[in-house]
Structure formats: structure tokens, C-alpha cells
Design an enzyme around this catalytic site. Structure first.
Site, PDB file in Angstrom:
ATOM      1  N   LYS A   1       0.335   3.223  -3.033  1.00 12.24           N
ATOM      2  CA  LYS A   1      -0.752   4.309  -3.099  1.00 12.24           C
ATOM      3  C   LYS A   1      -0.274   5.815  -3.074  1.00 12.24           C
ATOM      4  O   LYS A   1      -0.899   6.595  -3.662  1.00 12.24           O
ATOM      5  CB  LYS A   1      -1.606   3.942  -1.932  1.00 12.24           C
ATOM      6  CG  LYS A   1      -2.350   2.590  -2.322  1.00 12.24           C
ATOM      7  CD  LYS A   1      -3.258   2.251  -0.974  1.00 12.24           C
ATOM      8  CE  LYS A   1      -3.880   0.946  -1.009  1.00 12.24           C
ATOM      9  NZ  LYS A   1      -4.594   0.686   0.284  1.00 12.24           N
TER      10      LYS A   1
ATOM     11  N   TYR B   1      -4.179   3.236   8.062  1.00  7.29           N
ATOM     12  CA  TYR B   1      -5.280   2.522   8.232  1.00  7.29           C
ATOM     13  C   TYR B   1      -6.253   3.062   9.530  1.00  7.29           C
ATOM     14  O   TYR B   1      -6.290   4.227   9.809  1.00  7.29           O
ATOM     15  CB  TYR B   1      -5.004   0.816   8.264  1.00  7.29           C
ATOM     16  CG  TYR B   1      -4.196   0.336   7.253  1.00  7.29           C
ATOM     17  CD1 TYR B   1      -4.803   0.374   5.891  1.00  7.29           C
ATOM     18  CD2 TYR B   1      -3.261  -0.275   7.352  1.00  7.29           C
ATOM     19  CE1 TYR B   1      -3.940   0.001   4.938  1.00  7.29           C
ATOM     20  CE2 TYR B   1      -2.247  -0.933   6.370  1.00  7.29           C
ATOM     21  CZ  TYR B   1      -2.971  -0.603   5.157  1.00  7.29           C
ATOM     22  OH  TYR B   1      -2.141  -1.155   4.146  1.00  7.29           O
TER      23      TYR B   1
ATOM     24  N   SER C   1       0.530  -1.249  -0.222  1.00  7.34           N
ATOM     25  CA  SER C   1       0.034   0.045   0.046  1.00  7.34           C
ATOM     26  C   SER C   1       0.826   1.122  -0.043  1.00  7.34           C
ATOM     27  O   SER C   1       0.249   2.351  -0.139  1.00  7.34           O
ATOM     28  CB  SER C   1      -0.830   0.055   1.288  1.00  7.34           C
ATOM     29  OG  SER C   1      -2.070  -0.984   1.103  1.00  7.34           O
TER      30      SER C   1
ATOM     31  N   TYR D   1      -3.297  -2.383 -10.369  1.00  6.54           N
ATOM     32  CA  TYR D   1      -3.345  -2.211  -9.005  1.00  6.54           C
ATOM     33  C   TYR D   1      -2.552  -3.231  -8.288  1.00  6.54           C
ATOM     34  O   TYR D   1      -1.702  -2.683  -7.543  1.00  6.54           O
ATOM     35  CB  TYR D   1      -4.693  -2.130  -8.360  1.00  6.54           C
ATOM     36  CG  TYR D   1      -4.840  -2.076  -7.047  1.00  6.54           C
ATOM     37  CD1 TYR D   1      -4.453  -0.668  -6.268  1.00  6.54           C
ATOM     38  CD2 TYR D   1      -5.011  -3.126  -6.159  1.00  6.54           C
ATOM     39  CE1 TYR D   1      -4.359  -0.907  -4.918  1.00  6.54           C
ATOM     40  CE2 TYR D   1      -5.275  -2.953  -4.754  1.00  6.54           C
ATOM     41  CZ  TYR D   1      -5.023  -1.754  -4.046  1.00  6.54           C
ATOM     42  OH  TYR D   1      -4.790  -2.034  -2.861  1.00  6.54           O
TER      43      TYR D   1
ATOM     44  N   VAL E   1       1.077  -3.747   3.907  1.00  5.12           N
ATOM     45  CA  VAL E   1       1.134  -5.032   4.294  1.00  5.12           C
ATOM     46  C   VAL E   1       2.332  -5.910   4.286  1.00  5.12           C
ATOM     47  O   VAL E   1       2.530  -7.031   4.937  1.00  5.12           O
ATOM     48  CB  VAL E   1      -0.338  -5.851   4.126  1.00  5.12           C
ATOM     49  CG1 VAL E   1      -1.500  -5.321   4.748  1.00  5.12           C
ATOM     50  CG2 VAL E   1      -0.349  -6.291   2.616  1.00  5.12           C
TER      51      VAL E   1
END
Lengths: 310, 310, 310, 310
Positions: A71, A245, A68, A193, A263
Site C-alpha cells: 500500500k 492497523y 499491505s 490490488y 499480514v
């Protein structure tokens, strides 16, 4: 803040020492086999400063799955490509929900709360897929250029694993498409993605790559403007409210830096006007954030007084 | 940042000029008659700096109903009184929901997401009610002491209006009590909470009162330690992620300061290491934030480069 | 109940007369072009009794898209095929949510509330896809056999339209798959599901086809056991609590028959021990139920005293 | 159905025998001490028929706390008092949520889904409180009259216990009041509601009291019209979709009778055109329904073929 770079090297090494064994308090991500097989004992930390220093300790040169953390880079590419039009399609509010919840997406009629929850990152992936003829290559090129390393690669083992376990992300993407908020074909969007998530980089490479966010959009090494100062501000703001998160509030409360975790066990933190910290250790806490990675960033921020909230 | 205080005075006046007529884009809060009757044309702005300057423009000395801005002061009192025990009973995560939603409280088993949503502020009111023999007087005394003005008062008209329209807050409080997360009797908790909200203060008074949050807990005027540096940090962090209702993310994104608004039309913003801004104009946008108040803070932050995200 | 079949014919015709113009109160389904183009002025009603009478009035022999009425037949096929194992994968509780809400599915960890919401029907489609080598053909064969008419067909225009607008159903299916509650490939499941929905039948054919549910599982015309008496009971029970979308409670309250509607404008109602009513008129109310179709079933139930709640 | 009343007596006794020990699978309600102290070993069942027979087995003459079964009687009183106006303030749809969830109430803007979830029963209590000068006495009088027994009483121990643990119900009531859907003062509404719940009656008394619902509104014993045939139909319909908490669908599926349970361990089931069954055993399953009570009703319905779905 930091006065002396050799002191900083010593600080990093000392901090690493305090974390020996702490990784046992977390669990390596096991939703895909390719991540589950990484050694829980690897740990590293790197700091890059806008005046050109890049140091590190432990396994800070070992590549890991950025997951992530990708992102952040995808968001910057999409902001550069379509400008404020992006913010018609994704919001910038904290989510207040576990990171992949589909409920909020339904409530808000297909507009993701922010670009760092999975739905928002899929929206960004759709923008990239729709606006670049070869978006995966464009992403990889962007990463290599930022890190100044042509060897950065996509871990195909991770990529295949992600694809095989991508049903929830597919559900999010189809739901957004049902609200006409996805333009490309879903399999393409997912493929982009998962490619992003499967990039492998080291702490050192990540820290260097993100210096532009600590420096008003300008990469201090290449002297390229990676994004506008306003967009660097905006990314840091969203990282501060939504980067960790459902532990984002607690991280702001106790650490106080714009940050993003993945993660794969990586955590990056931006120190505006100073530099970037990247820490890595695979075992995660219940929120999906690296136990030791978070501790390392937290310890360094406290030691050096880096918080943006003073 | 700011170099010259007389320039700042001119900046405030110029900013006020740009906002003439902008108040027509909002609506004065009308859920209670006592607020609905305030003139929509009043507007003011004040800046207090940690080196001792307090200036302002427009109606910056006119008292108004501080409403939810009181949540900041109540939180500090509760942190001082019971310490980290507080964080067993209220979380510090952004809510991702409209400010008074009962749904999230149910989901999280009676633990409010943060102290700035109504449920969280009621929890704080319970702590104060339970730990002070005369909590309302203690609150008023705290406010008078911080502002250095014995004339600060509770607007009884507002208080009675709040009491008469307090059913949703009562619902939130009873729901938390059903999860054993409220200790005092509900009518007492509500009475304390509405008393807090009904305090009337001016922009100037609010800006001065909050200087300790910009100064690591130390009030630079009185030289009293109002809270620890760590708690000042924590309050600023929660203000940054959750102070502007469901527009908190957007405010961070576009302005970049820890801030809190109230439905009386006030907005306060903390500039760590520098000072406090307080702006006021009663008409609110759809999120419950003052249209002009937000614009004034935003304009000043941009003009002076105050954002914590750079 | 009904004494005389020629009286019933007169009753049907009289009821149809009362509904002239009432169709203007609804809207023809327009989420797919193929449905939007059907004339809003068509209306018909048919009654089949377990002692062998089949009568009708108006456009009762005109085929229309059966849409969600197909969920009843799919459910019976799945019950017959895998028995009580089915109820490990789908619940039988009313949903209390709009018919295609994804929220509930998330809450209940991929187990649909009942087989008549879209998620539940997709689950049933997965069972059929997984357990029949050619499930679409098997479904069509089942329908033809029940109606005693080899000419029943799939409207390919509707099918293509459904496929092109199936993103929300894809989202539901992928979400269930992420909880391991779908076994086949999603495109196959969707293809089966949209095929079911695209079957075209008339009121008369539907009424005849469902007689086994009014007759403890036995088709009184063919004398075949279509399902067990216990399963006929169960289907009628679920129809009673969940057959009319989020208007199911009101339909029970005011009409009192196990029933199912489809967005093609059809409504079927089972009268245990007596027969089946099927009414059709394309314009729908806000719940997705045919305005006139519901009125016709309601009027007939009242006239003849058919309610199961007395 | 049933042919012979002495056979029925034998059937009841046989059924009771099969349930010895089954009560161990449930848990006596312990949210209030007054219920927790009831013996888990008591069990009884009674049947009253519209042709005048009232029989029973086991502890069928021992009074127990009727709890939510009182919602049926309160609803009938409110329907009689204000007519269809009631259905502007409460819906008749199944809830699809655990029985006391506050979430749905928020979603639907203070309109309870149906009169048998707690919010709906509190709404009914508000109607009674507002329209009767002494609503508690009126309720008790109604119960005594229906049962033909002046000795029916309110268990004050249960009532006090309910009051002391009524915070969640208070939350529901205040939330509805915030949507202007409660007219009386909340403490009065709660007091009425807890009084209703605290009535003590036996299986025999409950079965007799509800015969009017099996007989189109007419009490076959007193020959009084308790409600209209239409309202008896409506109550039976809501009982069928919503009477057994979040197990209502399963109860319809497997038993097939309009029914209502209470956390005191009672279950009543209406058999339209025939009579009423009431069973009692304190230990509850996870849905809050009596384990043995449900089994007894289910066993009898199967034995005698009573289901309304055939």
C-alpha cells in the site's frame, strides 16, 4: 543514533536471538491457504541506511508476501500520477476501526479515512488502474526499479488465493462505486490490488526500496527522485498515525517510527534522515501485526534511540 | 532548524502579519457564553526553546481559556501518580470520530480510545480526583509551578458556564461509570474537569510550561524532572496521532508536530529537542481548531523545517 | 368492516378525489432513469376481497414497476422451497436503519435483519437462484399464476437501469458472501433480484395476487394453497414491523395494517380475514414510500375500521 | 377465539404444567441484588376479558416487580397529559438495537426511537416529572385505580437497588439533556423512572389494569375512559413492533400479539377486542424476556387462535 555499522550487525543478531520462540505467541494468517502454509519459524531483519549500507540477519534474504506493505508503494505511485486530486477522494485521518471495517466507509459517504485501510488502498488501486494502461506491470516495474532487482515477482499462488477470498474487498469497492468514488471496473481494481499484495520480496529488498522515504524523496542509491520531499513527509505522517492497523497508536506510543505491516508478517519502519528497518516473521498478533517483526523493530528503535518523538 | 533568535522574532512578526483577517474564516466557540464573548481579533504566538529563550509576538502575553490544552497537563499528572495502571483504563489509539462521540465509548465497553478525547480526559480527571485530596488545587499548583507564575488563575466565569452546559460530559462520565471505569462521584469528576479547562494562561506561559516535553521530561528552566523521558515520548506520540481532534491526521500530514488545541483558540506544538510553539486566536474551524492558531504553527514549522517526519 | 361493495366503490372514488394535488408533496424516484420518467400524476387504488370482489378507481389497471413489493412474493417462494432453514440465514427483526444500510449487516455478521431490507431480499434472491434452475422464469410464472394473467411482464428498460445502478446492492451481496451467507455467484443473484423488481403489474393485479395472505395461505379465487397458514401469519407479521422502510413504526401507529411499499410508488396492505388493498402514485416521501399511496391506504383503513390493533 | 371460561381455566393449568422445568433455561436478572433474590421457581398466568372474567393459574396472585411493563402505563399517562406534543420528542419506530443502546440516541440527536427503549421511557418520565407536581404519587394512584386495589405498593428494596445501579440510565438522560430533550433535573427524572419500575403487582392485577387497551380505551370494569380509542390503537401498535426488546420481530412472527415484558419476569399481551394475558416467571432469555412467560403467552395465543396477523 547509530555510529558503527559492524556494531549494528551485532545488534541485529543479538536482537534475533532474543526473539527465538516468541513467534509462538502469534498465529500465521490463515484467511488464505497460500499464506497459511508459510513456515512460522522463519524470521529476519534488515537495515538500509541512506549513506549506503544494507545489512541483515536471519532470513533477511528470503522473499515473502509483502501484502499491505504494498500500500505504501501504490500510494506513492498514485500521488505521483494525479497529485493533490488524490486527497479529494481519500482522507488522511486515522481510522479508529479495525482495518477492513465497512461501517466507517458508509458513514463517510464512500471517502476512505486513509490510504492504508483496505478501502483506501482499493481507491488507490482504482487510480492506478484508471491512469496506467497496464497498471500491474507498472507496479511490478516500479518495485523492481526501487529494489534494483529484476527478479522480483508476483506469487501467483497467493494471487489466486486472494482472488478466491476477495468478497469483502469487493464489497468495499462496490460500496465506494455506489458513491461514485471508483472509476474503473471493480474486477480490474481487485485484480490490480491483489497483484500488488502478491508481490514477493525479502527484508533486504524492502529496506532498500523505501530509502527515499527516509531521504526526502531521493533514492540515495540510484539518485533518482522517487517523489517530492513534501510527499515523502506526507507518507511518513500517514504511516505514523495509521500504518499499523488498530495498533498504530500503541506503536507510536511505544516505538515512535512511521511504519507499515502486512499480514505476510513483514513490518517496515522509516527512520527519517537515517534509513529503513524491515523485519519479518509470519505469526501475527490479534491486530494483524507480526509479533516478532514488531518486537524486532521496537527493540532496534529503543537500542539506537531512533524514535521521532524523542 | 533555527539559528538565530532575533531572526525568529522577525519571523513570528512576519507570520502574524500574514494572518490579519484570516480569523474571519473561523467562528469563536459559542457553546458557552463565557467563551463566546472573547474578541475574535486577538492573536498571538510565542516560542520557548530548551536553551532558554522565550519570545513572542502579538497578544502573546494575554491570558485565554486553555480548555483542552489542559488535557496534556492532566495526563502528565495522572501518569506520574498511578503509572502504567492508567493504560488499563484508557487506550492510546486515535479515535477516528468527532471528539466527544459517545458511540465509540459504548463500542469499547467504557474504555476511552485515548486521553485527549473528552471521555479520556474525564477518565484522567477521575484519576486525579481519586488520588489527590484536593485535586483542583494540585492542578493549579502544577500549572503555576511549570509556568513559574503564581498569578495563574481559574476563570470562574468560564467554570460556571462549563458546569451549566456539561450534560454531554456528564453522559460520557456516567456511561464509563456504568462500565465501572470511574471511581469518584461524577459531580466531583466534572468539577475537576471543568476547573482544568477554565485555567487562563497566555501563549508565553503555555510555551514555557511545556518545555519538558521537548526535553525528555526535564524542565530546562527549573531543572526539575517533570516526568520520565519515556513518558515525555509517550505524550508526544499521543499528541501526534490524536491532539488535533478529527483533524489530527491532516495536521500530521501537513505540519508534522505533536500538538494540542483547545476551543479557547489556543494551539501548542512540541518540537522535540528544540522547544515549544504556542499560538492563539479564538475563531475556530469546523473541527474545533483555531484557524489562525493552526496557520501560525504550520507556517513556523514550514519556515524552520521543524517537522518530525522530515 | 365493509358491508356493501357498491359503497366501497364510492368510497374509493371519494378518497382519490381528496388526493388530487397531494402527489406534489413527493418526488418520483430518480435513482434510475427508467423510474424517473414515469408520470407523477398517475394514481389508482384497488381492493380485492376474499369473497371474490375486485374493484378499483383511477389508474388501477395501469401496470407499474412493483419494485420492493416483489420482496413479498420472493419471500413466499423461498419459504415454500427451503422451509425453516431460511430463518438460519435471515432474521425477522425490524431494522431500525434506513433500508439499505450496510452498517447493520456488518454488525450482525452477514445475517440480514429481515427479508424486506435490501440485504434480506438479496439473501432470498440467492435462495431462489440456488434452488431453481431458472429462477427468473419461476418467479414470473408464480406472479402470472397468482394474478391469473399470462401477460404480466418484466420491464426490460427498468431491469437494464437497475443493473447499471446496482453497485450498492452488489456491495451488500459481496459482504454477505464474505460471511459465507450467499451461495450463488453474485452477478446471478443480482440479475434475479433486479428481474423481480422490474416486474410490471397494476393495482388490481397486485391486490388479487396477495389475497392468500389475507386468507391463511389459500388463494380464494384459484382455491390453491399458496403457502401454509403459519407462513401467511409470519409474512403478515414481518410486513407489520418492517414493510414500510424506516416509517414502518409510524405506519403501524397511524394505520395498523401489514403493508409493503416499493419505490415505483406502489403500496399493498393486507387485511387479514377480509382482503387486500393496493394503491399507486409515483411521488415518494423522504422514507421512500408513496405519498398518495400511503394516504389512500390510510384513508381507507380509517374509513372502514380495518386496523389490526383496533 | 375463546368460547367458555371454564375451559380457559383448564387450558391455563395445562399450559403451566408443560412449563415445569423450562424456567431452568433462563437466568434471573442479576444486575440488581433485589431482583436476583427472587425465586426462579415461581410462575403464574392470568387472563382478564373485556366481558368481565378474570382467572388465573399458578402464582398469579403473587406480586412481582413490574419493571419495564411500567413503561406502558407511563406512556398512557404522558399521552393523556401532553397529547401529540409527545411525538415531537420521542419517535415510534422499532429500534433494531439492544434495548439500552446509547448509540442510536446519539445518531438520532437525542430523540429516542420509541417509548419502550430505556431512553424513550426516561423521556416519558421527564414529561411526567415536569407536568405533575408529585409524579410518583400520581403514577401510583393511576396504577391503584386501574387495578382497583389500594394496596399496590412500591418495593423500596428494588427502588434503592435501581438507584444504586442507575449509571447507564443517567448517561442516557444526560445525553438527551445535552440535546435539550429533557426538561426536569436528571436526578428527579431517574427517581420517577425507578419508582415506576419498582411497583409490585401480580399477574391478575396487571391483566385487569390493561383491559382498556383491548377495549378502545374504555376500562370495561370501571367504565372509565382511560385513553382515547386512537391512543389505545397507537399503544398497541408500538407494543407490536417494539414491546419485546430485540425479540419483538420474532414475537410478532411466532405469536402475533401486542406485548410488553419486564426484567422482573412479567409479560403482558393485549388481545384487541377480547382481553389481556399476563404471565410471570423470573428466569430470562438472552433478550431479557421471561422464558416461561413468553412460552405461556405463546401457547395460549396458539391454542385460542388469538394472533392479530391470523
Amino acid at each position: 543514533m547509530l555510529k558503527n555499522i559492524s556494531n549494528l550487525q551485532a545488534t541485529l543478531e543479538k536482537l534475533l536471538t532474543t526473539q527465538q520462540g516468541m513467534n509462538a505467541e502469534g498465529q500465521v494468517a490463515d484467511y488464505i491457504p497460500a499464506l497459511a502454509s508459510v513456515s512460522p519459524n522463519l524470521m529476519g531483519v534488515s537495515v538500509a541506511t541512506i549513506d549506503g549500507n544494507v545489512i541483515g540477519a536471519g532470513d533477511y534474504q528470503v522473499p515473502f508476501s509483502i501484502q499491505s506493505i504494498s500500500k505504501v508503494f501504490g500510494l506513492v505511485m498514485a500521488m505521483n500520477r494525479i497529485g493533490d486530486e488524490l486527497w479529494q477522494r481519500v482522507n488522511m485521518e486515522p481510522s479508529g476501526q479495525p482495518f477492513n471495517s465497512i461501517i466507517q466507509l458508509e458513514w463517510e459517504q464512500g471517502i476512505p479515512r486513509n490510504p492504508f485501510i483496505n478501502a483506501g488502498a482499493l481507491l488507490v488501486a482504482d487510480v492506478l488502474t484508471s491512469h496506467f494502461s497496464t497498471s500491474k506491470l507498472a507496479f511490478l516495474t516500479f518495485m523492481r526499479s526501487l529494489a534494483g532487482d529484476e527478479h522480483i515477482y508476483i506469487d501467483n499462488n497467493v494471487y489466486q488465493s486472494e482472488l478466491a477470498h476477495g468478497n469483502r474487498n469487493a464489497a468495499l469497492a462496490y460500496l465506494m462505486k455506489s458513491f461514485s468514488n471508483i472509476q474503473a471496473e471493480i474486477p480490474e481494481v481487485l485484480s490490480h490490488y491483489f497483484t500488488q499484495c502478491s508481490v514477493a520480496m525479502s527484508c533486504q529488498q524492502l529496506a532498500k526500496s523505501l530509502l527515499f522515504l527516509a531521504n526526502k524523496g531521493l533514492d540515495p542509491i540510484s539518485q533518482h527522485n522517487i517523489c517530492t520531499a513534501r510527499d515523502a513527509h506526507r507518507v511518513n505522517a500517514i504511516l505514523s498515525t495509521s500504518g499499523m492497523y488498530d495498533q498504530s497508536g500503541e506503536f507510536a506510543f511505544s516505538v515512535g517510527l512511521p511504519a507499515k505491516s502486512g499480514v505476510g508478517g513483514g513490518v517496515i519502519a522509516i527512520v527519517p534522515g537515517y534509513g529503513v528497518i524491515c523485519a519479518w516473521s509470519p505469526p501475527l498478533n490479534t491486530f494483524g501485526n507480526s509479533v516478532v517483526g514488531t518486537n524486532l523493530v521496537s527493540g532496534l528503535a529503543a537500542e539506537l534511540g531512533l524514535s521521532i518523538y524523542h
